[in-house]
Design an enzyme around this catalytic site. Structure first.
Site, mmCIF file in Angstrom:
data_model
loop_
_atom_site.group_PDB
_atom_site.id
_atom_site.type_symbol
_atom_site.label_atom_id
_atom_site.label_comp_id
_atom_site.label_asym_id
_atom_site.label_seq_id
_atom_site.Cartn_x
_atom_site.Cartn_y
_atom_site.Cartn_z
ATOM 1 N N HIS A 157 40.758 51.277 17.040
ATOM 2 C CA HIS A 157 41.635 51.307 18.206
ATOM 3 C C HIS A 157 42.715 52.349 17.959
ATOM 4 O O HIS A 157 42.817 52.923 16.861
ATOM 5 C CB HIS A 157 42.247 49.924 18.487
ATOM 6 C CG HIS A 157 41.423 49.085 19.415
ATOM 7 N ND1 HIS A 157 41.140 49.471 20.714
ATOM 8 C CD2 HIS A 157 40.823 47.879 19.245
ATOM 9 C CE1 HIS A 157 40.402 48.545 21.292
ATOM 10 N NE2 HIS A 157 40.186 47.569 20.424
ATOM 11 N N ASP A 158 43.509 52.572 18.976
ATOM 12 C CA ASP A 158 44.539 53.600 18.933
ATOM 13 C C ASP A 158 45.267 53.641 17.581
ATOM 14 O O ASP A 158 45.415 54.699 16.970
ATOM 15 C CB ASP A 158 45.535 53.332 20.070
ATOM 16 C CG ASP A 158 46.592 54.406 20.210
ATOM 17 O OD1 ASP A 158 46.516 55.208 21.147
ATOM 18 O OD2 ASP A 158 47.517 54.436 19.374
ATOM 19 N N ARG A 170 29.967 54.268 21.672
ATOM 20 C CA ARG A 170 29.826 54.744 20.299
ATOM 21 C C ARG A 170 28.731 55.805 20.257
ATOM 22 O O ARG A 170 27.793 55.798 21.060
ATOM 23 C CB ARG A 170 29.474 53.594 19.359
ATOM 24 C CG ARG A 170 30.603 52.606 19.164
ATOM 25 C CD ARG A 170 30.390 51.766 17.923
ATOM 26 N NE ARG A 170 31.164 50.535 17.963
ATOM 27 C CZ ARG A 170 31.294 49.700 16.955
ATOM 28 N NH1 ARG A 170 30.680 49.960 15.801
ATOM 29 N NH2 ARG A 170 32.008 48.597 17.054
ATOM 30 N N TYR A 184 43.199 54.978 14.670
ATOM 31 C CA TYR A 184 42.965 56.422 14.792
ATOM 32 C C TYR A 184 44.217 57.199 14.378
ATOM 33 O O TYR A 184 44.143 58.190 13.665
ATOM 34 C CB TYR A 184 42.578 56.794 16.226
ATOM 35 C CG TYR A 184 41.438 55.972 16.793
ATOM 36 C CD1 TYR A 184 40.335 55.621 16.007
ATOM 37 C CD2 TYR A 184 41.450 55.550 18.116
ATOM 38 C CE1 TYR A 184 39.301 54.859 16.528
ATOM 39 C CE2 TYR A 184 40.412 54.798 18.648
ATOM 40 C CZ TYR A 184 39.342 54.452 17.851
ATOM 41 O OH TYR A 184 38.323 53.704 18.366
ATOM 42 N N GLY A 212 32.447 56.674 27.023
ATOM 43 C CA GLY A 212 33.201 56.360 25.821
ATOM 44 C C GLY A 212 32.465 55.416 24.896
ATOM 45 O O GLY A 212 33.084 54.647 24.150
ATOM 46 N N ASP A 246 45.494 57.015 22.590
ATOM 47 C CA ASP A 246 44.579 56.813 23.714
ATOM 48 C C ASP A 246 44.792 57.817 24.839
ATOM 49 O O ASP A 246 43.834 58.428 25.329
ATOM 50 C CB ASP A 246 44.756 55.407 24.288
ATOM 51 C CG ASP A 246 43.974 54.355 23.518
ATOM 52 O OD1 ASP A 246 43.207 54.729 22.610
ATOM 53 O OD2 ASP A 246 44.133 53.163 23.818
ATOM 54 N N LYS A 292 20.633 48.730 30.673
ATOM 55 C CA LYS A 292 19.569 48.326 29.761
ATOM 56 C C LYS A 292 18.245 48.115 30.482
ATOM 57 O O LYS A 292 17.205 47.945 29.845
ATOM 58 C CB LYS A 292 19.970 47.052 29.015
ATOM 59 C CG LYS A 292 21.133 47.253 28.048
ATOM 60 C CD LYS A 292 21.437 45.990 27.280
ATOM 61 C CE LYS A 292 22.578 46.233 26.285
ATOM 62 N NZ LYS A 292 22.903 44.996 25.517
#
Length: 353
Positions: free
Chosen positions: A127-128, A87, A131, A85, A156, A64
């Site tokens: 999360h896994d 968003r 999905y 990874g 994952d 940042k």
């Protein structure tokens, strides 16, 4: 570092689950991976040592801040590939998106997400398990009365990490031939759908019922299932082919001629009861001694702690202490393990001059 990928330079933006697993796999096979971590970032699982962090050095950068971004940019310009990874849109807002490195046109930009870079759920948390839920895979796994989370192996790591790795390696091969990199959009939902190719094909052809424990490979067939033993352990039975089934039946001390016809699903419940009663009469290890190494297609269900001590795993060197050995096993460059450590930006630059 030695290994098939020793000429490969990769920057990893620290994440969780599939991104560190993918970076570990590349490092296991010799890639020079430098991990950029956020200062003071907490661990989801507080561990003295995380096996997924092995094989690469790391440094802390505040992306940042202008200084942190510039230092990260300098490393990325020297790299063949990047793994992130976040968003969708986060790396672009930091000025570190795929379009921000025209000076490095060969860069392969690996993006790992659950939902993918586009679509109505792309910016949602997940999360896994969530999905898996929209792919059809979760609904097919578990006993008849409810789905069961298959750890985070299917989503994952199989559909996420390994699809990211294979996509990146394909893009890197192309970049080395053409000088042109590209973005690898690895979505767990896409990967799981692809993994489901055979099952989906069976269903379309009327060979798979859209129910749990009703099919050949989901525990429905009594000859492809797990059975409790006298000791409380379990025996895995996978005698699909007729010759393997005949061998299993013989070694269980049963007569195939006296058993219900296994080809008729209407007989599966009765056949399961017979097998269950027989297997429950002895301990898991007793059955293992009688069945392993034969064509009966049966094996003891080992615990996580027991698995490294199994003679087959020990003979292959599948585990190195508490760590799994790099896989798959390459004949010329089998990969190697090393511990990473914290380094400075200057040291990272020196590594990649």
């Amino acid at each position: 570092m030695s290994g098939t990928l020793s000429s490969l330079r990769v920057v990893e933006i620290a994440g969780i689950g599939p991104t560190p697993f993918a970076a570990m796999w590349l490092a296991d096979h010799g890639a020079q991976v430098i991990r950029i971590a956020r200062p003071g970032s907490p661990q989801i699982f507080p561990m003295k040592r995380d096996v997924l962090d092995r094989g690469r050095d790391w440094l802390e950068l505040d992306l940042k801040s202008p200084e942190g971004r510039e230092l990260a940019r300098d490393l990325i310009l020297r790299a063949d590939a990047l793994i992130e990874g976040m968003r969708p849109g986060v790396m672009e807002r930091l000025g570190l998106g795929p379009g921000d490195f025209p000076e490095n046109p060969r860069l392969v930009y690996g993006r790992m997400t659950g939902w993918g870079q586009t679509g109505p759920l792309a910016h949602s948390a997940g999360h896994d398990l969530t999905y898996l839920a929209i792919t059809g895979a979760l609904s097919a796994i578990g006993p008849a009365d409810h789905p069961v989370p298959p750890l985070n192996l299917v989503g994952d790591f199989a559909a996420g990490s390994m699809y990211l790795v294979s996509g990146m390696l394909a893009a890197i091969l192309h970049a080395r031939e053409t000088g042109r990199g590209q973005v690898v959009d690895a979505a767990i939902t896409d990967g799981v759908a692809h993994l489901m190719a055979m099952i989906s094909g069976l269903r379309v052809n009327g060979l798979w019922r859209d129910e749990r424990q009703a099919n050949l490979l989901d525990g429905g067939a009594p000859y492809y299932s797990c059975y409790p033993c006298a000791c409380g352990g379990f025996l895995a039975v996978a005698a699909i082919e007729p010759q393997f089934w005949a061998e299993l039946v013989r070694r269980l001390g049963l007569s195939e001629a006296e058993l219900p016809d296994r080809a008729d699903p209407a007989n599966w419940a009765a056949l399961r009861q017979i097998l269950a009663a027989r297997i429950a009469s002895r301990s898991r290890d007793d059955w293992a001694a009688r069945l392993e190494g034969t064509d009966a297609c049966a094996a003891p269900v080992l615990s996580i702690a027991e698995a490294p001590q199994h003679p087959h795993n020990r003979a292959r060197g599948t585990h190195l202490g508490d760590d799994p050995r790099p896989a798959p096993l390459l004949s010329r460059n089998p990969g190697s393990l090393r511990e990473g450590g914290r380094i400075t930006v200057e040291a990272a630059r020196d590594l990649w001059r």
